[in-house]
Scaffold this active site. Sequence first.
Site, PDB file in Angstrom:
ATOM      1  N   CYS A 161      40.761 -24.793  13.983  1.00 46.01           N
ATOM      2  CA  CYS A 161      41.998 -24.673  13.163  1.00 46.01           C
ATOM      3  C   CYS A 161      41.688 -25.172  11.406  1.00 46.01           C
ATOM      4  O   CYS A 161      42.493 -25.202  10.693  1.00 46.01           O
ATOM      5  CB  CYS A 161      43.070 -25.936  13.637  1.00 46.01           C
ATOM      6  SG  CYS A 161      43.408 -25.814  15.055  1.00 46.01           S
ATOM      7  N   HIS A 294      47.794 -30.797   6.691  1.00 42.25           N
ATOM      8  CA  HIS A 294      47.639 -30.035   7.839  1.00 42.25           C
ATOM      9  C   HIS A 294      48.984 -30.080   8.356  1.00 42.25           C
ATOM     10  O   HIS A 294      49.486 -29.014   9.104  1.00 42.25           O
ATOM     11  CB  HIS A 294      46.603 -30.745   8.647  1.00 42.25           C
ATOM     12  CG  HIS A 294      46.108 -29.869   9.924  1.00 42.25           C
ATOM     13  ND1 HIS A 294      45.783 -28.496   9.510  1.00 42.25           N
ATOM     14  CD2 HIS A 294      46.056 -29.851  11.280  1.00 42.25           C
ATOM     15  CE1 HIS A 294      45.458 -27.924  10.680  1.00 42.25           C
ATOM     16  NE2 HIS A 294      45.821 -28.840  11.479  1.00 42.25           N
ATOM     17  N   HIS A 327      51.642 -22.409  12.790  1.00 43.78           N
ATOM     18  CA  HIS A 327      50.179 -22.868  12.910  1.00 43.78           C
ATOM     19  C   HIS A 327      49.462 -21.617  12.967  1.00 43.78           C
ATOM     20  O   HIS A 327      49.378 -21.234  14.098  1.00 43.78           O
ATOM     21  CB  HIS A 327      49.891 -23.927  13.991  1.00 43.78           C
ATOM     22  CG  HIS A 327      48.521 -24.587  13.394  1.00 43.78           C
ATOM     23  ND1 HIS A 327      47.451 -23.808  12.683  1.00 43.78           N
ATOM     24  CD2 HIS A 327      47.757 -25.651  14.160  1.00 43.78           C
ATOM     25  CE1 HIS A 327      46.429 -24.621  12.621  1.00 43.78           C
ATOM     26  NE2 HIS A 327      46.512 -25.859  13.579  1.00 43.78           N
TER      27      HIS A 327
END
Lengths: 400, 363, 84
Positions: A161, A294, A327
């Site tokens: 990620c 994030h 995401h």
Amino acid sequence: MTPRLPVAVTGMGCICHAGATLNTSMQTLYRGVRNPGPPAVFKCPLEDLSPVFEVPQTFLPVDIRRRNDIPWLFKLVLAAASEAIRHAGRTIRDLRDLRVGVCLGTNVGTAMNNETYYRNCPESGESFVSPRERFLQSNPTAALVREWHLSGPTLTVVTACSAGTDAIGLAAGWIREGICDLVIAGGADAMYQVTYHGFRSLMIMDTDPCRPFDRRRKGMNLGEGAAVMVLESPELTGIRPPRVQGSILGYGASADAYHLTSPDPTGAGLELAIDDALRESGVSFQEVAFINAHGTGTDDNDRIESQVLARRLPGIPFFSTKGYTGHTLGAAGAMEAVFSMACLKNRKIPACLGYEEPDPMLPSRPVRENRSIRGRIALSESLAFGGNNAVLIIGDGADQ
Amino acid sequence: MIRAAITGMGVVGGFGCGVSLLKQALEKGRSPDQTVRISTEKGDITAPALLADTAPLARYVSRKARRRFDHYTRLALLGGFLALDDAGMRESRPGRMGIILATGYGPTCNTADFTHSLTSDSVSFGSPTRFSNSVHNAAAAYLAILLREKGPSLSVSQFDMSVAQALLTALIWLSEGRVDTVLVGGVDEYCNVLGHYRQTLDGRGSAGAVQGEPALAVIGEGAAFFVLSKAGETAGTYGIIESVSMGKIPGRLPGPDDGSPVILGADGYTDCLNRYPRLVSISGTIGVYTGVYGGLPVGQAFDMAIAALSLTGGMLYPSVSPGTVFDDTFGLPRPAIPLKPGRLHCLKLGSSDDYGMLTLSVN
Amino acid sequence: MTLKEELKQIIITELNLEDILLEDIKDDEPLFGDKFGLDSIDAIELVFQLKKHFGVEIRDMKEGRPALESINTLAAFIEARQAA
């Protein structure tokens, strides 16, 4: 680390659920709308599906959409990279005379076992495509170099990620070390059944649209897309009228060294990455106008991020854009970097979509509405699976 | 670009575990014979393979701590620990260390298992442990966790260019002062899926000419790791990395024509046989050692280990090539030849008209 | 094999507790603690195994945590769900 020269960003491109281009995506962000739905690219008989943020086919430019010789992931990369090169005022032909590097983050792009392949032959080798062929088709970095006849070097970052953030930070190093005249840097990931069920098995997906930093948050939603920045050397920006969109001031990376799937509850690793990035950029935290967090919407991530921000970057407005894009994994860091640079340019940050109810357990809270900003510096951070942390300090280009 | 001293090396592969067994295999000109059983629709096939045993990991990691590690992670951990041990840096390290892991295939067995459970089992939808281990940066994360190392951690994966990419990044990190030391290495594992590709295609136990790709190398797997620091500040036990370069082959590679020996990467996937002589002009002696570690995308990491051993030993090992055709094409030396102190290149032509080249020298 | 024994076997096999024997796991002792070294991945792995072996589903870790405390709570949870 000592402060290093800023690296000019001359072009940006983005394709995601929020928009077909960076501009349209920013409009969606400022409008505060989203429309995630059940996964369309794969069938799933389960109930309680987590909605996903897919990119509609129609978002692709017609010439790319019509190609049947390239996979979906590379179509996304091609769309974002083409936009970025155009944005930089360059043509693909220009690139052939330069030392052009490609540095991209991805997850799906390096999975040797894609689904089609598995569907066809789970156990037998009869209809095999060779690993080499498979790799050539799916790796977006290799594909872009081949498509545009670029000279390299290349790098494909697979830090889950945080890959998109890492890719841009590493690309800035290439410019500073004089390895390249120009680097196409960013990240890309496509909706993929394996990742979807993987995150589902980890029990960190919200069955509602995700709610970063909200008291009722229950996890993330997956998204897909690609985002690209064009980084140029001072020699190159000096020999033509520069179209500077902004700059990369600093990059910091660290490992939690704590646990494979749980972030370090102390946030020490993230703090190290923030410190390194600030040190490399030579700016103090008070100069940071906003933070693109994030903010995945998972319980742990948002709590730890909120704590670190309260401690290390107190009082600075922050938001997560996962509520608009989902995401997007390997693309997320790159997407958030281009959003941050666009926000600096627009002097306006978007509301943290999905955040409504404050969580009394969180010491800092994101912005609930669009807000105008005055500063010239942004911070974008990524926390990854495996405990990878990566931070970029982004400037508005006034330093160029 | 900055030069880096190689202060430690850790290798595990079909030749065994550790630098001394790699040396032994190079001296003998072969690794111990092994075979692998590949199950196919037509029944099981036995094929030669160079597989790596990770049992020595027990020296470094308790049973409790390693219970969840898959074979891929074990390979990476063993390679990493051996290299740090060799550099005297396993317990403590001065300053900050970065970790860079290169892989061509990633954790293939786990990915295969997880993906297969998705396609074959409509109820379970895959195990979270397997999924976690299938993420490409899992092995580097485990390394950081076990070493309690909070420095930057990077995983890169672009098939046979991965090793050059990792080393280029290591040099840049040292140059930037981002880290004081880098633990960098390549790892790839064998799994049944790969076996299928290589062995079942022509049904004769050796991969056929699929899409013009002759199998030049026996199946291989393993890990090769290095501890690097800034040259000048540290003496390199295994010499110096002078430069790492990579990019697209511009017609004919100008390449390593300084008379230094060149170790060519021949992983058995790319059509090396035809490509190298066509694209590279080399004036020095050529060495090929795939026969010692087998065909795998991160083969260049093993070539670098062999280059370092050759330089420090003052002797270019006799080639252990993947096949006699290759020998004849290049006129590979069979006996060991003395190596004048100096430089050595490792060149890998990639699958996509690209190349990665490392240049090593003695201190 | 009783349900509790079956659970212990699943835990030993699927969580890779190589050197633990069935009789090492007491019915009422905490599964997640120092003794077995189990962590959050093991917890979700156990949720996955419960679904695979017994068809019972835990959708939220907050609600699932009490059920995962010990062999006794696991067995009670499965029996209650299967009876429902």
